[in-house]
Design a protein around this motif. Structure first.
Motif, PDB file in Angstrom:
ATOM      1  N   VAL A   1      27.897  47.209  37.174  1.00 27.69           N
ATOM      2  CA  VAL A   1      28.985  46.230  37.128  1.00 27.69           C
ATOM      3  C   VAL A   1      28.955  45.494  35.795  1.00 27.69           C
ATOM      4  O   VAL A   1      27.897  45.039  35.347  1.00 27.69           O
ATOM      5  CB  VAL A   1      28.837  45.214  38.290  1.00 27.69           C
ATOM      6  CG1 VAL A   1      29.815  44.053  38.134  1.00 27.69           C
ATOM      7  CG2 VAL A   1      29.043  45.913  39.626  1.00 27.69           C
ATOM      8  N   GLU A   2      30.131  45.342  35.182  1.00 27.93           N
ATOM      9  CA  GLU A   2      30.213  44.595  33.934  1.00 27.93           C
ATOM     10  C   GLU A   2      30.629  43.163  34.206  1.00 27.93           C
ATOM     11  O   GLU A   2      30.031  42.205  33.711  1.00 27.93           O
ATOM     12  CB  GLU A   2      31.220  45.256  32.998  1.00 27.93           C
ATOM     13  CG  GLU A   2      31.193  44.669  31.602  1.00 27.93           C
ATOM     14  CD  GLU A   2      32.539  44.777  30.892  1.00 27.93           C
ATOM     15  OE1 GLU A   2      32.537  45.240  29.748  1.00 27.93           O
ATOM     16  OE2 GLU A   2      33.568  44.402  31.490  1.00 27.93           O
ATOM     17  N   ARG A   3      31.703  42.981  34.992  1.00 28.69           N
ATOM     18  CA  ARG A   3      32.160  41.643  35.329  1.00 28.69           C
ATOM     19  C   ARG A   3      32.973  41.712  36.616  1.00 28.69           C
ATOM     20  O   ARG A   3      33.358  42.797  37.062  1.00 28.69           O
ATOM     21  CB  ARG A   3      33.006  41.037  34.202  1.00 28.69           C
ATOM     22  CG  ARG A   3      34.361  41.697  34.010  1.00 28.69           C
ATOM     23  CD  ARG A   3      35.108  41.094  32.828  1.00 28.69           C
ATOM     24  NE  ARG A   3      36.503  41.473  32.816  1.00 28.69           N
ATOM     25  CZ  ARG A   3      36.978  42.646  32.377  1.00 28.69           C
ATOM     26  NH1 ARG A   3      36.153  43.551  31.890  1.00 28.69           N
ATOM     27  NH2 ARG A   3      38.276  42.906  32.421  1.00 28.69           N
ATOM     28  N   ILE A   4      33.221  40.539  37.218  1.00 26.75           N
ATOM     29  CA  ILE A   4      33.988  40.490  38.471  1.00 26.75           C
ATOM     30  C   ILE A   4      35.074  39.430  38.361  1.00 26.75           C
ATOM     31  O   ILE A   4      34.836  38.325  37.854  1.00 26.75           O
ATOM     32  CB  ILE A   4      33.065  40.188  39.671  1.00 26.75           C
ATOM     33  CG1 ILE A   4      32.101  41.340  39.890  1.00 26.75           C
ATOM     34  CG2 ILE A   4      33.887  39.944  40.930  1.00 26.75           C
ATOM     35  CD1 ILE A   4      31.386  41.324  41.225  1.00 26.75           C
ATOM     36  N   HIS A   5      36.279  39.789  38.818  1.00 30.19           N
ATOM     37  CA  HIS A   5      37.389  38.839  38.895  1.00 30.19           C
ATOM     38  C   HIS A   5      37.544  38.451  40.355  1.00 30.19           C
ATOM     39  O   HIS A   5      37.654  39.323  41.225  1.00 30.19           O
ATOM     40  CB  HIS A   5      38.668  39.521  38.375  1.00 30.19           C
ATOM     41  CG  HIS A   5      39.941  38.887  38.843  1.00 30.19           C
ATOM     42  ND1 HIS A   5      40.557  37.845  38.178  1.00 30.19           N
ATOM     43  CD2 HIS A   5      40.722  39.142  39.933  1.00 30.19           C
ATOM     44  CE1 HIS A   5      41.652  37.499  38.826  1.00 30.19           C
ATOM     45  NE2 HIS A   5      41.782  38.266  39.885  1.00 30.19           N
ATOM     46  N   TYR A   6      37.534  37.152  40.620  1.00 33.07           N
ATOM     47  CA  TYR A   6      37.784  36.657  41.970  1.00 33.07           C
ATOM     48  C   TYR A   6      39.140  35.955  42.002  1.00 33.07           C
ATOM     49  O   TYR A   6      39.464  35.196  41.088  1.00 33.07           O
ATOM     50  CB  TYR A   6      36.730  35.624  42.370  1.00 33.07           C
ATOM     51  CG  TYR A   6      35.450  36.185  42.922  1.00 33.07           C
ATOM     52  CD1 TYR A   6      34.331  36.345  42.113  1.00 33.07           C
ATOM     53  CD2 TYR A   6      35.356  36.527  44.274  1.00 33.07           C
ATOM     54  CE1 TYR A   6      33.144  36.840  42.637  1.00 33.07           C
ATOM     55  CE2 TYR A   6      34.158  37.020  44.799  1.00 33.07           C
ATOM     56  CZ  TYR A   6      33.062  37.170  43.971  1.00 33.07           C
ATOM     57  OH  TYR A   6      31.890  37.663  44.489  1.00 33.07           O
ATOM     58  N   GLU A   7      39.920  36.188  43.078  1.00 35.44           N
ATOM     59  CA  GLU A   7      41.141  35.412  43.277  1.00 35.44           C
ATOM     60  C   GLU A   7      41.224  34.989  44.740  1.00 35.44           C
ATOM     61  O   GLU A   7      40.547  35.570  45.608  1.00 35.44           O
ATOM     62  CB  GLU A   7      42.392  36.187  42.860  1.00 35.44           C
ATOM     63  CG  GLU A   7      42.733  37.390  43.705  1.00 35.44           C
ATOM     64  CD  GLU A   7      43.884  38.203  43.092  1.00 35.44           C
ATOM     65  OE1 GLU A   7      43.812  38.546  41.904  1.00 35.44           O
ATOM     66  OE2 GLU A   7      44.844  38.507  43.830  1.00 35.44           O
ATOM     67  N   ALA A   8      42.020  33.941  44.985  1.00 31.68           N
ATOM     68  CA  ALA A   8      42.076  33.375  46.334  1.00 31.68           C
ATOM     69  C   ALA A   8      43.491  32.958  46.696  1.00 31.68           C
ATOM     70  O   ALA A   8      44.289  32.614  45.822  1.00 31.68           O
ATOM     71  CB  ALA A   8      41.161  32.149  46.408  1.00 31.68           C
ATOM     72  N   TYR A   9      43.783  32.998  47.976  1.00 29.82           N
ATOM     73  CA  TYR A   9      44.974  32.356  48.534  1.00 29.82           C
ATOM     74  C   TYR A   9      44.456  30.949  48.849  1.00 29.82           C
ATOM     75  O   TYR A   9      43.978  30.671  49.962  1.00 29.82           O
ATOM     76  CB  TYR A   9      45.426  33.113  49.780  1.00 29.82           C
ATOM     77  CG  TYR A   9      46.632  32.563  50.524  1.00 29.82           C
ATOM     78  CD1 TYR A   9      46.982  33.103  51.763  1.00 29.82           C
ATOM     79  CD2 TYR A   9      47.424  31.532  50.028  1.00 29.82           C
ATOM     80  CE1 TYR A   9      48.078  32.639  52.470  1.00 29.82           C
ATOM     81  CE2 TYR A   9      48.524  31.065  50.732  1.00 29.82           C
ATOM     82  CZ  TYR A   9      48.847  31.618  51.962  1.00 29.82           C
ATOM     83  OH  TYR A   9      49.935  31.169  52.672  1.00 29.82           O
ATOM     84  N   GLU A  10      44.522  30.077  47.865  1.00 29.78           N
ATOM     85  CA  GLU A  10      43.720  28.858  47.909  1.00 29.78           C
ATOM     86  C   GLU A  10      43.964  27.941  49.101  1.00 29.78           C
ATOM     87  O   GLU A  10      43.007  27.527  49.755  1.00 29.78           O
ATOM     88  CB  GLU A  10      43.874  28.089  46.588  1.00 29.78           C
ATOM     89  CG  GLU A  10      43.148  28.804  45.439  1.00 29.78           C
ATOM     90  CD  GLU A  10      43.133  28.010  44.161  1.00 29.78           C
ATOM     91  OE1 GLU A  10      42.824  26.802  44.216  1.00 29.78           O
ATOM     92  OE2 GLU A  10      43.435  28.603  43.106  1.00 29.78           O
ATOM     93  N   PRO A  11      45.220  27.604  49.426  1.00 32.76           N
ATOM     94  CA  PRO A  11      45.385  26.672  50.557  1.00 32.76           C
ATOM     95  C   PRO A  11      44.829  27.245  51.852  1.00 32.76           C
ATOM     96  O   PRO A  11      44.171  26.538  52.625  1.00 32.76           O
ATOM     97  CB  PRO A  11      46.902  26.484  50.642  1.00 32.76           C
ATOM     98  CG  PRO A  11      47.445  26.955  49.349  1.00 32.76           C
ATOM     99  CD  PRO A  11      46.504  27.989  48.830  1.00 32.76           C
ATOM    100  N   MET A  12      45.046  28.547  52.076  1.00 32.12           N
ATOM    101  CA  MET A  12      44.545  29.138  53.315  1.00 32.12           C
ATOM    102  C   MET A  12      43.026  29.294  53.275  1.00 32.12           C
ATOM    103  O   MET A  12      42.339  29.104  54.288  1.00 32.12           O
ATOM    104  CB  MET A  12      45.196  30.500  53.573  1.00 32.12           C
ATOM    105  CG  MET A  12      44.797  31.088  54.921  1.00 32.12           C
ATOM    106  SD  MET A  12      45.641  32.637  55.270  1.00 32.12           S
ATOM    107  CE  MET A  12      44.823  33.100  56.804  1.00 32.12           C
ATOM    108  N   ALA A  13      42.485  29.605  52.108  1.00 32.40           N
ATOM    109  CA  ALA A  13      41.031  29.743  51.981  1.00 32.40           C
ATOM    110  C   ALA A  13      40.344  28.416  52.305  1.00 32.40           C
ATOM    111  O   ALA A  13      39.347  28.383  53.036  1.00 32.40           O
ATOM    112  CB  ALA A  13      40.663  30.212  50.578  1.00 32.40           C
ATOM    113  N   ARG A  14      40.914  27.322  51.806  1.00 32.91           N
ATOM    114  CA  ARG A  14      40.330  26.002  52.100  1.00 32.91           C
ATOM    115  C   ARG A  14      40.421  25.696  53.590  1.00 32.91           C
ATOM    116  O   ARG A  14      39.499  25.155  54.200  1.00 32.91           O
ATOM    117  CB  ARG A  14      41.028  24.914  51.289  1.00 32.91           C
ATOM    118  CG  ARG A  14      40.486  24.774  49.868  1.00 32.91           C
ATOM    119  CD  ARG A  14      41.036  23.523  49.203  1.00 32.91           C
ATOM    120  NE  ARG A  14      42.418  23.719  48.821  1.00 32.91           N
ATOM    121  CZ  ARG A  14      42.793  24.188  47.632  1.00 32.91           C
ATOM    122  NH1 ARG A  14      41.898  24.466  46.711  1.00 32.91           N
ATOM    123  NH2 ARG A  14      44.070  24.360  47.365  1.00 32.91           N
TER     124      ARG A  14
END
Lengths: 145, 81
Positions: A42-55
């Motif tokens: 692995v070189e790097r990782i991109h994380y993304e979120a559906y922020e309001p629902m994740a919280r």
């Protein structure tokens, strides 16, 4: 305290944030970006979120932990954006009167987080390929698209 | 009614945007909506029943009836933590 942020996570501060005079146990977990997955470097990782629902889902997990194990305070922080090998992606800290409940609750909390919180990671490998973890079919584009 | 659908991860990349707006008849269910989206977004075909739908930040069954003003989101397999 529940947070989703792009800045590096401060494990010490998060652990201190759950301290309580009635609690003899503080348990913490940190998820760290590993250098390989399924045999690929692995070189790097991109994380993304559906922020309001994740919280919202994280808040639900906190309530479950408090109800089932009498946990006093829970802090969960997840980092999003571009992370390198060795970066901390998630921190969970709990406090409870005794250690048995702290250990069990934090294990449960992390299992629930992985199963129910809408956050996704795109792994960029050193061979130039990329894949969304969890078996999304097809060749992934780079995270800048 | 017009439905707003938020897109993430491989679905977002396949659709070329983080949101899609689609016109559907009243009484459309979550399952119907996903079928319609499958026609527009190639990545949904490969993901089949591993896709969940969220409405107003909660997971719903395929039988849930979409209401005007609902915020929907396509949730492909998650990998947080």
């Amino acid at each position: 305290m529940i947070r989703i942020r792009k800045e590096p996570l401060d494990l010490g501060a998060i652990a201190r944030s759950v301290e309580d005079p009635a609690c003899g146990a503080v348990a913490t977990f940190a998820g760290v970006v590993r250098n390989e997955n399924a045999g690929k470097a692995v070189e790097r990782i991109h994380y993304e979120a559906y922020e309001p629902m994740a919280r919202k889902k994280m808040a639900q997990i906190v309530e479950e932990m408090k109800e089932r194990w009498g946990i006093r305070i829970v802090a969960i922080e997840h980092r999003i954006g571009e992370l390198r090998v060795g970066d901390v992606s998630v921190v969970m800290a709990v406090s409870s009167p005794h250690r048995k409940e702290a250990f069990e609750a934090i294990r449960y909390g992390m299992d629930r987080l992985k199963a129910t919180v809408p956050i996704w990671k795109l792994e960029h490998f050193e061979d130039g390929t990329a894949a969304w973890a969890g078996g999304h079919p097809g060749q992934a584009q780079s995270s800048s698209s | 009614m017009e439905v707003r659908v938020l897109l993430f991860a491989s679905v977002r990349q396949s659709a070329g945007g983080d949101e899609i707006r689609i016109d559907v008849p009243d009484g459309t269910t979550a399952g119907d909506l996903l079928d319609r989206l499958r026609e527009k977004i190639p990545a949904l075909e490969g993901l089949a029943d591993r896709i969940k739908l969220a409405v107003n930040e909660e997971f719903v069954d395929r039988s849930y009836e979409i209401q005007p003003g609902d915020e929907t989101a396509v949730i492909p397999p998650m990998s947080g933590g």
